[in-house]
Design an enzyme around this catalytic site. Structure first.
Site, PDB file in Angstrom:
ATOM      1  N   CYS A 104       0.850  -1.192   0.000  1.00  0.00           N
ATOM      2  CA  CYS A 104       0.000   0.000   0.000  1.00  0.00           C
ATOM      3  C   CYS A 104       0.886   1.241   0.000  1.00  0.00           C
ATOM      4  O   CYS A 104       1.856   1.309   0.745  1.00  0.00           O
ATOM      5  CB  CYS A 104      -0.892   0.037   1.235  1.00  0.00           C
ATOM      6  SG  CYS A 104      -2.266  -1.103   1.205  1.00  0.00           S
ATOM      7  N   ILE A 105       0.516   2.178  -0.860  1.00  0.00           N
ATOM      8  CA  ILE A 105       1.307   3.415  -0.894  1.00  0.00           C
ATOM      9  C   ILE A 105       0.627   4.517  -0.100  1.00  0.00           C
ATOM     10  O   ILE A 105      -0.497   4.443   0.262  1.00  0.00           O
ATOM     11  CB  ILE A 105       1.571   3.890  -2.328  1.00  0.00           C
ATOM     12  CG1 ILE A 105       0.272   3.986  -3.105  1.00  0.00           C
ATOM     13  CG2 ILE A 105       2.546   2.957  -3.009  1.00  0.00           C
ATOM     14  CD1 ILE A 105       0.403   4.615  -4.457  1.00  0.00           C
TER      15      ILE A 105
END
Length: 105
Positions: A104-105
């Site tokens: 996840c960014i």
């Protein structure tokens, strides 16, 4: 290290607001975290995902990706985005009191 206060308890969090230790999380904290993230109220569908996230973290040491969440949680990817509009895996992890899932960014 930053902290946040939920349900009257101060907890250590990352700069992005994710719990550093999921053991601090309680169910009473989830609605406050959700409101802070723009989700109110938490429905039974939200809780299904939150409980699944915590279970996956307990079993595997990380939260699932959106694809894995859609495949294995019993909630479709379309519904995940309806429930958690700004990134289902990331937002659900935050509300569930687990660290940000890998990828996840």
């Amino acid at each position: 290290m930053p902290t946040a206060t939920y349900a009257g308890t101060e907890v250590p969090v990352t700069d992005e607001g994710f719990f550093t230790d999921p053991a601090y999380w309680t169910e009473q904290m989830a609605p406050e975290i959700a409101r802070e993230s723009g989700i109110d109220p938490l429905t039974a569908e939200h809780w299904k995902v939150i409980e699944f996230m915590r279970s996956e973290y307990a079993e595997k040491g990380t939260g699932p990706t959106v694809r894995a969440l859609g495949r294995t949680s019993g909630v479709s990817i379309k519904d995940l985005y309806r429930l958690f509009p700004k990134g289902p895996a990331k937002l659900a992890a935050k509300i569930a009191g687990i660290p940000k899932p890998r990828g996840c960014i």
